[in-house]
Write an enzyme that holds these catalytic residues in place. Structure first.
Site, short mmCIF file in Angstrom:
data_model
loop_
_atom_site.label_atom_id
_atom_site.label_comp_id
_atom_site.label_asym_id
_atom_site.label_seq_id
_atom_site.Cartn_x
_atom_site.Cartn_y
_atom_site.Cartn_z
N ASP A 201 0.86 -1.19 0.00
CA ASP A 201 0.00 0.00 0.00
C ASP A 201 0.89 1.23 0.00
O ASP A 201 2.13 1.13 -0.10
CB ASP A 201 -0.94 -0.02 1.22
CG ASP A 201 -2.27 0.66 0.91
OD1 ASP A 201 -2.25 1.87 0.60
OD2 ASP A 201 -3.33 0.01 0.96
N HIS A 276 -2.61 3.08 -4.34
CA HIS A 276 -2.08 2.54 -3.07
C HIS A 276 -0.68 1.98 -3.31
O HIS A 276 -0.34 0.90 -2.82
CB HIS A 276 -3.02 1.46 -2.52
CG HIS A 276 -4.33 2.02 -2.03
ND1 HIS A 276 -4.47 2.59 -0.79
CD2 HIS A 276 -5.54 2.11 -2.63
CE1 HIS A 276 -5.72 3.01 -0.63
NE2 HIS A 276 -6.39 2.74 -1.74
N GLU A 344 -9.83 2.84 -5.09
CA GLU A 344 -9.45 4.23 -4.79
C GLU A 344 -8.26 4.72 -5.63
O GLU A 344 -7.23 5.10 -5.08
CB GLU A 344 -9.09 4.34 -3.30
CG GLU A 344 -10.24 3.97 -2.39
CD GLU A 344 -9.87 4.04 -0.92
OE1 GLU A 344 -10.63 4.68 -0.18
OE2 GLU A 344 -8.84 3.48 -0.51
C1 ACM Z 1 -10.84 -0.22 0.55
O1 ACM Z 1 -11.28 -0.10 1.70
N1 ACM Z 1 -10.21 0.79 -0.03
C2 ACM Z 1 -10.98 -1.46 -0.20
#
Ligand code: ACM
Ligand code: ZN
Length: 562
Positions: A201, A276, A344
């Site tokens: 991440d 991420h 995201e």
């Molecule tokens: C997430 O909570 N971004 C999968």
């Protein structure tokens, strides 16, 4: 009067005997998740040094041996194990009429008979027996003067879903290997069979990759901003010390995967792309879009604009890099599923990047979302060629071009895209954040809210319900600093999701669950996992996500944009 006669008749009926044994008042039978059917018998079966297990083959022997080890440690006795034999009080018998993972468990004072069609069925039968034993069976040292007895009964059991998972986040808060193994022990007891390991991440890269050593030399470490909460942490500057972090060596990963496999658990690694990814890009900035001129560091917090720095979709060396990483990942994880993130992903840099724009033109992609679909599909197809199925978070659906072989994990679906996917034949895992995210405080996600959630989404038509593979409960760790805190957040909510994954809807009951969970709590405690105290489970009233409660969101929505 008629009413009383009816009540007396009901009380005398055999059905009631079955219900009483498995209802709220029985202190004896407490199995989590709740089995399909329990019929009580009379008396107890007691394990002793004279007990022998009779199994048909080496696979069953491995399952039995792990169970026998519990007695060796906690009771100081080691029941015999007879392989390829019918001589024993605890007998395994293969019956191919059973569904995968299903089992029959017949306990009488004289013997325990287990029938199943596969190794998993035998394993789960023993997990039920384990929960029926005194909690001291989990002790690491021999305990004296305990009757190692289980009550006589017949249990018929089978899972509702084949996918029963939880997500661990060692990125935000590194989880040492020993603690991962303890969590796996608890998962096995609760018949959870998938460990989704979120290994990469913005805040760290947690797995050794031999071909790219900087991923852990640089990507596993971040600046120390532990004096302030996650959402307030300033981004790093070039040259700052990076003392916070850690990673798993490939040796440790092998150990975790093998330990989980012995407990019928598949470890599903997640390498999150295209976003991420600040930890990877801190190590190899050449894989960001060339328009990125900022210093890229491993982020200690949410990152603000820096979290918008993601892998370039127009640079072929990015795909080559990811394939190299995946080569090593596939070597380490034999799992059917590989998670590749896709959540995201802010597209500001892709919009400004000449390479990404060129790629859109070459591929005829009409939107940045479709460019994400293209990005994901390249990896999905590469994994597919190697016999693996990719799992992606639900945002990856938004370009409208996601490969149909992908499994979509639903966490935040605002427009019904997941139900449409399942109705169109796509496979789905349900992890609705509002109900299943176990990092949210109980004040916001009380146990009952988690428990009552129905994963069979009503928008999915009956004939497509089979496309819902199952459930998964994530515990993100932005606001978790210790194993003790994580244990409280996860339990009992993980167990509630385990029950949603295993137990048919008509057998689920929140009060029964809470009583049964309290009975297995000492076993979890013996494994070093201490659930939240019962008075914390269901605060009333609780905060809803609307209005001012947004303020209390532990995971702030600032980068939910994509
Ligand atoms: C997430 O909570 N971004 C999968
Ligand atoms: Zn680019």
């Amino acid at each position: 009067m008629k009413r009383y006669i009816l009540i007396i008749l009901i009380l005398l009926s055999p059905l009631t005997v079955f219900l009483q044994a498995d209802n709220l008042t029985s202190p004896l039978i407490s199995i989590v998740p709740r089995p399909t059917q329990i019929v009580p018998g009379s008396g107890n079966f007691t394990f002793s040094a004279k007990t022998a297990f009779a199994v048909e083959n080496q696979e069953q022997a491995a399952i039995a041996r792990n169970f026998i080890d519990l007695f060796t440690r906690a009771a100081g006795i080691t029941p015999a194990l007879n392989v390829g034999s019918k001589e024993g009080q605890v007998r395994f018998v293969t019956d191919s009429s059973f569904k995968p993972e299903a089992y029959l468990l017949e306990i009488t004072p004289q013997q325990i008979l287990i029938k199943a069609s596969d190794t998993k069925g035998f394993f789960y039968a023993l997990q039920s027996v384990r929960q029926l034993l005194p909690a001291t069976i989990e002790s690491e040292q021999p305990v004296q003067n305990i009757a190692w007895s289980v009550p006589a009964m017949t249990v018929r059991d089978e899972p509702r879903f084949g996918f029963r998972g939880l997500l661990l986040d060692p990125v935000r808060c590194f989880i040492p290997k020993e603690n991962v193994l303890r969590i796996i022990d608890c998962m096995a007891m609760l018949k959870i069979n998938k460990l989704h390991f979120h290994l990469t991440d913005d805040n760290g890269w947690r797995i050794e990759i031999k071909k790219y050593p900087r991923l852990t030399e640089v990507g596993a470490w971040r600046v120390d901003r532990t004096d302030v909460p996650f959402h307030s942490r300033r981004n790093p500057k070039r040259g700052e010390l990076t003392p916070i972090g850690g990673f798993y060596t490939q040796e440790e990963i092998r150990e975790i995967v093998a330990y989980a496999a012995d407990r019928q658990i598949e470890v599903i690694p997640e390498i999150d792309v295209p976003a991420h990814s600040n930890a990877a890009l801190a190590a190899y900035p050449q894989f960001a879009c060339p328009v990125v001129k900022d210093f890229i560091g491993v982020l200690p917090g949410l990152g603000g604009r820096n979290s918008e720095i993601i892998y370039c979709a127009g640079n072929d060396s990015v795909y080559a890099f990811l394939q190299d990483v995946m080569d090593e990942i596939l070597e380490l994880f034999p799992s059917r599923y590989i998670h590749i993130g896709g959540d995201e992903a802010p597209k500001a840099r892709w919009k400004a990047c000449p390479d990404c724009q060129a790629r859109m033109r070459e591929e005829g992609l009409s939107s940045l979302q479709a460019l994400q679909g293209y990005f994901m599909n390249r990896i999905i197809s590469w994994l597919g060629d190697r016999g693996r199925a990719a799992v992606v978070w639900n945002e990856s659906l938004r370009g409208g071009n996601l490969a149909p072989s992908a499994v979509v994990q639903m966490w935040m679906d605002k427009n019904g895209e997941c139900a449409r996917w399942a109705n169109g034949g796509g496979k789905l895992i349900v992890s609705d954040f509002y109900h299943y995210y176990c990092d949210y405080p109980y004040a916001m996600t009380p146990l009952r809210k988690t428990y009552h959630y129905r994963p069979a989404l009503k928008e999915v038509r009956p004939i497509y319900q089979k496309n819902i593979l199952g459930v998964e409960a994530p515990v993100w760790a932005e606001y978790i600093e210790t194993f003790a805190h994580m244990s409280e957040m996860c339990y009992p909510r993980f167990a509630a999701v385990a029950e949603a994954g295993w137990t048919r809807e008509e057998r689920r009951n929140a009060e029964s669950f809470e009583r049964r969970f309290q009975m297995v709590t000492p076993m979890l405690a013996a494994l070093g996992v201490h659930p939240a105290a019962p008075q914390l489970w269901n605060p009333r009233p609780y905060m809803r996500l609307k209005g001012t409660a947004q303020f209390f969101l532990p995971k702030l929505p600032s980068n939910f944009r994509d």
